[in-house]
Enzyme design. Structure first.
Site, PDB file in Angstrom:
ATOM      1  N   HIS A 140     -11.163  -3.393   3.244  1.00 39.01           N
ATOM      2  CA  HIS A 140     -11.307  -3.167   4.867  1.00 39.01           C
ATOM      3  C   HIS A 140     -11.843  -1.849   5.353  1.00 39.01           C
ATOM      4  CE1 HIS A 140      -8.286  -0.675   2.742  1.00 39.01           C
ATOM      5  NE2 HIS A 140      -8.107   0.270   3.925  1.00 39.01           N
ATOM      6  N   ASP A 141     -12.352  -1.123   4.198  1.00 40.41           N
ATOM      7  CA  ASP A 141     -13.454   0.004   4.448  1.00 40.41           C
ATOM      8  C   ASP A 141     -14.801  -0.391   4.370  1.00 40.41           C
ATOM      9  OD1 ASP A 141     -11.103   1.640   4.963  1.00 40.41           O
ATOM     10  OD2 ASP A 141     -10.898   2.107   2.762  1.00 40.41           O
ATOM     11  N   ASP A 172      -3.167   4.614  -2.340  1.00 37.94           N
ATOM     12  CA  ASP A 172      -4.288   5.158  -1.437  1.00 37.94           C
ATOM     13  C   ASP A 172      -4.687   6.595  -1.905  1.00 37.94           C
ATOM     14  OD1 ASP A 172      -5.711   4.721   1.220  1.00 37.94           O
ATOM     15  OD2 ASP A 172      -4.745   6.578   1.583  1.00 37.94           O
ATOM     16  N   GLU A 180      -6.567   3.765  -5.870  1.00 40.68           N
ATOM     17  CA  GLU A 180      -7.829   3.828  -5.253  1.00 40.68           C
ATOM     18  C   GLU A 180      -8.371   5.284  -5.601  1.00 40.68           C
ATOM     19  OE1 GLU A 180     -10.064   3.916  -0.851  1.00 40.68           O
ATOM     20  OE2 GLU A 180      -7.920   5.082  -1.167  1.00 40.68           O
ATOM     21  N   ASP A 213       1.078  -1.080   0.076  1.00 38.87           N
ATOM     22  CA  ASP A 213      -0.056  -0.119  -0.096  1.00 38.87           C
ATOM     23  C   ASP A 213       0.987   1.090   0.048  1.00 38.87           C
ATOM     24  OD1 ASP A 213      -2.520   1.528   0.226  1.00 38.87           O
ATOM     25  OD2 ASP A 213      -3.101  -0.379   1.331  1.00 38.87           O
TER      26      ASP A 213
HETATM   27  C1  NOJ Z   1      -8.543   5.042   2.142  1.00 39.00           C
HETATM   28  C2  NOJ Z   1      -8.139   3.490   2.906  1.00 39.00           C
HETATM   29  O1  NOJ Z   1      -8.550   2.610   2.371  1.00 39.00           O
HETATM   30  C3  NOJ Z   1      -8.612   4.157   4.334  1.00 39.00           C
HETATM   31  O2  NOJ Z   1      -8.689   3.060   5.134  1.00 39.00           O
HETATM   32  C4  NOJ Z   1      -7.965   5.183   4.825  1.00 39.00           C
HETATM   33  O3  NOJ Z   1      -8.612   5.726   6.129  1.00 39.00           O
HETATM   34  C5  NOJ Z   1      -7.976   6.490   3.767  1.00 39.00           C
HETATM   35  N1  NOJ Z   1      -7.733   6.275   2.773  1.00 39.00           N
HETATM   36  C6  NOJ Z   1      -7.021   7.748   4.248  1.00 39.00           C
HETATM   37  O4  NOJ Z   1      -5.946   7.008   3.941  1.00 39.00           O
END
Ligand code: NOJ
Length: 544
Positions: free
Chosen positions: A318-319, A203, A258, A98
């Site tokens: 994970h989100d 990210d 992302e 990441d």
């Molecule tokens: C996306 C990540 O997947 C998330 O977990 C994170 O809180 C935010 N970006 C900020 O880095």
């Protein structure tokens, strides 16, 4: 070439703290991952994406990096990492790290130096601006943070001076207008690639370059105010092209973006000379007061994003909440539903992404209180809503809805105490999901009809089939809750049929006429000619 590898084999995301704990401290670690490589290989996994493993105060669970060149001691040592690289190499696997470079942790030495000395060169690594109004008592603009509240924090001991944080105040944004930031990140990328890393999941890469600092249009709970000034800017495209050309391409690596906040019509531009694949966000949102996405919305969104040359197809990470409950209804047909979603990922064009536990059809927690949560979003959101006197039941609803605990539960490998995640008697960093006794790897290994065994079969099918992994996609007319498409390569044709709903449906007669077919995989048993579909039924046919 590299894009083809991703499309064929897919990517499996590991959330290291919750995957496997080898030393009994309740937190997953690199040695734990190494111990599970044979399991992952048995699933057919060839590429692992590790959520951040760098030293971090873990404010945002590692998405706040304090040192880009080391390993978080909670996860192990650099020697463990090198062993992981060696062991994955032996198994023909690749590792993606990441890369979190929209922001650093506020503990990163660059930020510390920037605060200690306003004249330090590190000051310009971040975005400092004077406030507005008398003595600068108001922030420089009206932007809000994705984690709620103002996106600006007044600098301690410097009245009237602010720094930008699109996430928490512990995650100051880097200033990508500064060439030194590019050069510093370039070094990070080269460092890990020299260690054998295959590439990076970048990210919130869509927001690294801020184009202007004017006030933004008023946002909402899910769209921060100001985002139109920093999403998918020309600067961002410039940086990505440069990074790809100068660092990634010569090393035959991959970049996965992302693309938070990026609309469908802005997405294609990222795929030309920048990213191998990307994640859009439309798929994540069933609507404010909906837990489950309507099948017709799921269909619309999937079809729309399939228009990209190489979409990143995913239901979980994970989100996000677990997909059972979000895209398919919990209850009588949830197992068929979980298998249908896996089949979709294996049948769509682009890169399939799986999140740890998806292969067993994991589900959300039934209960994990705000007190037990480690998620900053849940905590910030609750505090923010309190400020607006939002009644507790609505606060609780929103905190569960936007909270990110569900997919972060420790992995359930077994029914026994510790669930094969950690040693018996050890408290995991976050409590086990209540369903871990029932939904786990061990139980499913022994059950021929399990989601796990189906996952293996389905992924193998994709990997061995050029039409499914690399072919073109052609959608066919069908019921709004049924998805029908062909995957076509030079000499192969596959007909893919998905009932996205929990209702009985029919396949239009014309689709099954005239050609000979053989079912390659289905989540139900049925005759080849049957044109009626059970709840969540899916089939992939070989068509001649
Ligand atoms: C996306 C990540 O997947 C998330 O977990 C994170 O809180 C935010 N970006 C900020 O880095």
């Amino acid at each position: 070439m590299e894009r083809e590898f991703l499309c064929r084999y897919g990517v499996y995301q590991i959330y290291p703290i919750s995957f496997c704990d080898s030393d009994g401290d309740g937190k997953g670690d690199l040695a734990g991952i190494i111990g599970k490589l044979d399991y992952l290989a048995s699933l057919g996994i060839r590429t692992l994406w590790l959520s951040p493993i760098y030293p971090s105060p873990m404010w945002d669970m590692g998405y706040d990096i304090a040192d880009y060149f080391n390993i978080n001691p909670a996860f192990g040592t650099m020697a463990d990492f090198e062993r992981l690289m060696e062991e994955t190499r032996k198994r023909g696997m690749r590792v993606i790290m990441d890369l979190v470079v929209n922001h650093t942790s506020d503990r990163h030495p660059w930020f510390r130096k920037a605060l200690e000395d306003p004249n330090s060169p590190y000051r310009d690594y971040y975005i400092f601006r004077p406030g507005k109004g008398k003595d600068g008592r108001n922030p420089p603009n009206n932007w809000t943070s994705t984690f709620f509240g103002s996106a600006w924090k007044e600098v301690p001991n410097e009245k009237g001076m602010y720094y930008l944080h699109l996430y928490s105040e512990h995650q100051p944004d880097l200033n990508w207008e500064n060439e030194s930031v590019y050069q510093a990140v370039r070094k990070v990328v080269e460092y890990w690639m020299d260690k054998g890393v295959y590439g990076f999941r970048c990210d919130v890469i869509s927001e690294i370059c801020k184009e202007s600092f004017e006030d933004g249009k008023k946002g909402s709970l899910t769209k921060p105010t100001g985002h139109e000034h920093y999403i998918a800017t020309p600067g961002c495209h410039r940086i990505l092209k440069r990074l790809r050309k100068e660092v990634i391409e010569p090393r035959h690596g991959v970049l996965i973006g992302e693309c938070y906040g990026v609309e469908r019509d802005q997405a294609s531009a990222f795929l030309d000379e920048e990213l191998d694949t990307l994640f859009g966000f439309e798929i994540t949102d069933p609507g404010l007061f909906r837990k489950r996405m309507r099948p017709k919305d799921l269909k619309r969104i999937l079809v729309s994003w399939q228009g990209l040359s190489c979409n990143g197809n995913y239901f979980e990470n994970h989100d996000q909440h677990r997909s059972v409950g979000k895209y398919v209804q919990e209850g009588a047909f949830e197992k068929e539903g979980a298998k249908m979603l896996i089949t979709l990922l294996c049948a769509l064009k682009g890169v399939p992404f799986f999140f740890q536990g998806e292969e067993i059809g994991s589900k959300d927690y039934r209960s994990l209180s705000l007190k037990e949560s480690h998620d900053v979003v849940r905590k910030f959101l609750d505090a923010f809503l309190k400020g607006y006197h939002v009644p507790k039941p609505l606060r609780d609803y929103l905190s569960r809805k936007y909270g990110r605990d569900d997919a972060r539960a420790p992995m359930a490998f077994a029914s026994r105490e510790g669930h094969g995640f950690t040693k018996p008697n050890v408290q995991p960093w976050q409590k086990f999901n209540e369903l871990s006794d029932r939904i786990n790897v061990d139980i499913q290994e022994k059950d021929e009809t399990s989601v796990l065994n189906y996952f293996r079969e389905c992924l193998r099918l994709r990997q061995s089939d050029d039409a499914l992994s690399l072919g073109d996609i052609q959608f066919l007319e069908s019921d709004p809750e049924v998805l029908l498409f062909l995957r076509v390569s030079e000499d192969k044709k596959r007909l893919c049929v998905f009932n996205l709903s929990e209702k009985e449906k029919d396949i239009p007669k014309v689709v099954l006429e005239n050609e000979t077919r053989r079912i390659l995989i289905s989540n139900y048993w049925q005759s080849e000619k049957d044109d009626s579909l059970h709840p969540y039924e899916c089939r992939i046919y070989k068509v001649n």
